[in-house]
Design an enzyme around this catalytic site. Structure first.
Site, mmCIF file in Angstrom:
data_model
loop_
_atom_site.group_PDB
_atom_site.id
_atom_site.type_symbol
_atom_site.label_atom_id
_atom_site.label_comp_id
_atom_site.label_asym_id
_atom_site.label_seq_id
_atom_site.Cartn_x
_atom_site.Cartn_y
_atom_site.Cartn_z
ATOM 1 C CB SER A 139 -0.835 -0.168 1.238
ATOM 2 O OG SER A 139 -1.519 1.427 1.192
ATOM 3 C CG HIS A 219 -9.711 12.662 -4.874
ATOM 4 N ND1 HIS A 219 -10.170 14.244 -4.251
ATOM 5 C CD2 HIS A 219 -9.806 12.290 -3.744
ATOM 6 C CE1 HIS A 219 -10.741 14.227 -3.430
ATOM 7 N NE2 HIS A 219 -10.451 12.492 -3.024
ATOM 8 C CB THR A 247 -16.027 9.035 -5.714
ATOM 9 O OG1 THR A 247 -17.550 9.496 -4.669
ATOM 10 C CG2 THR A 247 -15.692 9.701 -6.289
ATOM 11 C CE LYS A 250 -14.067 13.029 -3.128
ATOM 12 N NZ LYS A 250 -14.967 11.827 -2.740
ATOM 13 C CB THR A 366 -6.481 15.469 6.374
ATOM 14 O OG1 THR A 366 -8.131 14.777 6.714
ATOM 15 C CG2 THR A 366 -7.369 15.325 5.008
#
Length: 407
Positions: A139, A219, A247, A250, A366
């Site tokens: 990851s 994104h 998604t 967005k 974040t």
């Protein structure tokens, strides 16, 4: 509740406040047909006109007349809710058609809808690990919290490679037994810094080591590529990625998440993922709106061109003004470095309440401590006048707090 139990909650909130990163939600009402303008409900009562500069509705599709009409038509036809899980009365033709459209968007055999992008990442990654007990997951260190959570819940070997560091990725892959199943999880656009992954090179490495690839295009989808398939489509490598997640919340302006991939793999996830099986499906009106939005975005590359131009324009204005815009030259994300949690919150509040400019402070967890920032997301509807007003306001606030501008 016992007093000592209550104290635990109080201490947790107090710690966040002490670091200057306590989050206050802006109570806003978007104005239909006037995006990015909205109304802010003030704590002391009354309302204030504002311009939203941090929306994830990147193309303003949440205000598209065609998208709204599709949602209204679905409500009039079938009602408000889905009525159950996908397995128990909650599958409609809107869901089926949307999954088919999303699979085609990413050049995959099949797609599976979830209630959010967070759930699609969490559920899919943890489920793949359940299906492969000997799996090794690699990851990227900058992966989204939803990917991290899914990988944490996976009861398998996990390794984190330094952000976009291919040599480190290879070194970690060499730790795994050659015969072990492997999966590399990464994003296309990293939304806080605005940089992108070297997708082609990661696919090269994956093929060399026999690893599956899992790409989060949250994104990127709708914003890059000839049809909006994302950065992987733009770079001509979409066919080399095994799983592409995205998604609807967005670029498509609605809500929900999904994963695409080979039919047999998607079927196995559909049959095994608790995050899919045991939750009520998306409302038909949302699925209908998303379906219309996906079709519109695919057919309208000029929206992507306009977004790219607007983002480049804002970055240029900020740089020329000496404001500390961070490098995100290849994407639409415009981060401005502040570097202090409390100051970031004060700057954000001043922009909102004194200048009618809403941009949310981005603090730990974040982003790492010391890299707190304002994250601007210009849309095709942020015109030159709004940008000039923003830069003027930013200068005024920087002077107010004594923050030095670049020469």
């Amino acid at each position: 509740m016992r007093q000592e139990d209550e104290q635990v909650f109080e201490d947790a909130v107090a710690a966040v406040r002490a670091e200057g990163r306590y989050r206050v939600f802006a109570d806003i009402l978007r104005s239909r047909g006037r995006f990015p303008r909205a109304r802010l409900r003030l704590p002391e009562g009354g309302e204030k006109d504002i311009v939203v500069w941090c929306s994830n509705d990147y193309l303003g599709q949440g205000q598209s007349p065609e998208v709204l009409a599709a949602a209204h038509e679905a409500i009039d036809k079938v009602g408000a809710g889905a009525g159950g899980t996908r397995n128990i009365s909650g599958t409609t033709s809107y869901h089926v058609d949307l999954e088919r459209e999303l699979a085609q968007l990413h050049g995959k055999e099949a797609a599976l809808l979830f209630t959010s992008g967070y759930v699609s990442n969490d559920a899919t990654l943890s489920t793949i690990a359940k299906l492969f007990p000997d799996l090794w997951i690699f990851s990227d260190a900058s992966n989204h919290a939803s990917m991290i959570e899914g990988i944490k819940r996976a009861k398998c070997q996990k390794r984190i490679f330094r952000h976009n560091d291919l040599q480190h990725l290879e070194a970690l892959l060499n730790e795994a037994p050659p015969e072990a199943p492997k999966l590399i999880a990464f994003e296309s656009v990293y939304s806080m810094d605005g940089d992108t992954a070297p997708i082609e090179q990661i696919c090269d490495i994956a093929e060399q080591y026999g690893a599956m690839t899992y790409l989060d295009e949250v994104h990127g989808v709708g914003l890059y590529g000839a049809q909006g398939g994302g950065v992987a489509e733009r770079d001509g490598v979409m066919h080399r990625v095994d799983f592409i997640e995205g998604t609807l919340a967005k670029a498509f302006g609605t809500m929900g998440g999904y994963v695409t991939g080979p039919t047999i793999a998607i079927d196995a996830i559909r049959s095994s993922a608790p995050g899919f099986i045991f939750t009520t499906s998306l409302a038909p009106s949302i699925a209908a709106a998303a379906l219309e939005s996906v079709r519109l975005v695919k057919a309208c590359p000029h929206m992507r061109d306009r977004l790219a131009e607007r983002a480049a324009r804002l970055k240029e204005l900020l740089r020329e003004s000496g404001l500390p815009v961070m490098d995100s030259s290849t994407t639409h994300i415009v981060p401005v470095l502040v570097g202090d949690a409390a100051l970031c919150k004060e700057i954000s509040d001043t922009l909102l309440y004194e200048h009618g400019i809403y941009v949310q402070p981005i603090n730990y967890p974040t982003v790492p401590r010391g890299t707190e920032r304002l994250r601007f997301t210009p849309s095709p509807f942020h015109d030159d006048t709004l940008m000039d007003e923003l830069v003027t306001a930013m200068h005024a606030v920087w002077r107010k707090f004594g923050v030095k501008l670049a020469a």
